[in-house]
Design an enzyme around this catalytic site. Sequence first.
Site, PDB file in Angstrom:
ATOM      1  N   TYR A  56       1.167  -1.264  -0.199  1.00 33.51           N
ATOM      2  CA  TYR A  56      -0.178  -0.132  -0.122  1.00 33.51           C
ATOM      3  C   TYR A  56       0.878   1.258   0.144  1.00 33.51           C
ATOM      4  CZ  TYR A  56      -4.120  -3.048   0.257  1.00 33.51           C
ATOM      5  OH  TYR A  56      -5.165  -3.746   0.505  1.00 33.51           O
ATOM      6  N   TYR A  62     -12.901  -6.775   5.671  1.00 33.05           N
ATOM      7  CA  TYR A  62     -11.424  -6.807   5.001  1.00 33.05           C
ATOM      8  C   TYR A  62     -11.375  -9.281   5.266  1.00 33.05           C
ATOM      9  CZ  TYR A  62      -6.917  -7.281   3.032  1.00 33.05           C
ATOM     10  OH  TYR A  62      -5.898  -7.495   3.132  1.00 33.05           O
ATOM     11  N   ASP A  84     -14.188 -15.732   8.414  1.00 36.21           N
ATOM     12  CA  ASP A  84     -12.905 -15.868   7.820  1.00 36.21           C
ATOM     13  C   ASP A  84     -12.326 -15.332   9.269  1.00 36.21           C
ATOM     14  OD1 ASP A  84     -10.745 -14.613   7.710  1.00 36.21           O
ATOM     15  OD2 ASP A  84     -10.887 -13.207   5.735  1.00 36.21           O
ATOM     16  N   LYS A 133      -2.007 -16.115   8.715  1.00 34.67           N
ATOM     17  CA  LYS A 133      -1.168 -14.907   9.708  1.00 34.67           C
ATOM     18  C   LYS A 133      -0.622 -16.010  11.015  1.00 34.67           C
ATOM     19  CE  LYS A 133      -3.385 -10.813   8.365  1.00 34.67           C
ATOM     20  NZ  LYS A 133      -4.751 -10.843   8.256  1.00 34.67           N
TER      21      LYS A 133
END
Length: 426
Positions: free
Chosen positions: A19, A147, A247, A276
């Site tokens: 980003y 997200y 998620d 993660k």
Amino acid sequence: MLTTKDLLALDRKLLWHPYASTRTPYPANLAASASGTRIHLADGTELIDAVSSWWCVCHGHNHPAIVEAVRRQAEKLMQIMFAGFTHKPAIHLAELLTAALPPRLNKVFFSDSGSVSVECALKMALQYQYARGERTRNRFATVRGGYHGDTIGAMSVSDPEGMHQMFEGVLGRHFFAPRPAVRFTEAWDPAAFEPMETLLERHGNEIAAVILEPVFQGANAMNFYHPEYLRMLREATRERGILLILDEVATGFGRTGKFFAMHYANITPDILCVGKGLTGGAITLAATVASEEVADAISAVPPGKFMHGPTFMANPLACAAGCASLELFNQYDWAGNVAAIEAQLRRELETLRPLENVADVRALGAVGVVELKRTPTPETVQEIVLQTGVWLRPFGNWLYTMPPFITTPAEITTIVNAMREIASRH
Ligand SMILES: *Cc1c(COP(=O)(O)O)cnc(C)c1O
């Protein structure tokens, strides 16, 4: 020998960071090593990693048990195609992972990253509905503020405020209910579920699955919502033949205080995404875990197979790290640590609430959020990071910490003080 300055100049010339602009990149620090809660920079500076290197490093950096497991695996088998081969680290990791999940979730599909695990979940849901002859069910529903990753499919079910405009042409058109309105700490109000109920009632026959992050909406909201929403959603999807995808890429492996956030609602999804923390944050690895029913339906009807297969699927080094990380959860009182971190964050972040620039503070598990009124500049953040020795990386107005579970009370206080410094600026 290149100096730190030379290396940073080369970085600036050749690399694109996440980003980031290539014209005006955010300052980058040259990391040399890390252990436990600390990151060591090339110039000797030491930083407390208050964001677990993007929420992954749950037991701290370079845990000796994970390093040793990877080292031993590297000597034997670093990579092998997962079509036509299997190996002990993958088998053992699937065993450890499913043992921690409700028994219905028992088919593990490994992939490389959280975003890809979401792509796999979406594809599984579409193949499941296709196999059942439900050919009109080719859209997804979700909530705003979500997200799910940066690949096209994952982006298409993430909050539309962010990137949807730029990529409109390729993003599928999915259904968005308002974000869950009742917070984790508030009294439940069934009216908060009505917009989702109405959406599912109106468009149920077009929807293959609902996907959302349980309890904690991360990167696009940094908000904790009431688990009753999930219980109602589980019922509402089941009644209509819609799959539920949770998620847990961010929330899995203890981050919110339960081993999985779905345990707050005592529900079982049809498909679960993890990533993660799966390897203790050591190496990239993710998994999409499906129920027997989903896997079986896909396998029963031509083409009779799930149409996905990453090159590095179930990479042995990553799986070995995953096994070592999951075993570590039995070797220290992570839940006690996370509960203590939550209590301390709640108490100490509360002292930031009166600051003029602070809109809200909240915490759950090892996640503490300070919502600011004004966005701090990258230069201010970098200055305070170096001055306080605490690595923080706000997104927009969300200044947050997600420390490793081994972070000490004194380190948490240091982290909160660094957050106070950033919040107090201008
Ligand atoms: C980080 C994240 C992802 C994407 O994972 P990557 O490994 O970055 O692709 C997906 N879902 C959630 C909830 C996440 O927090």
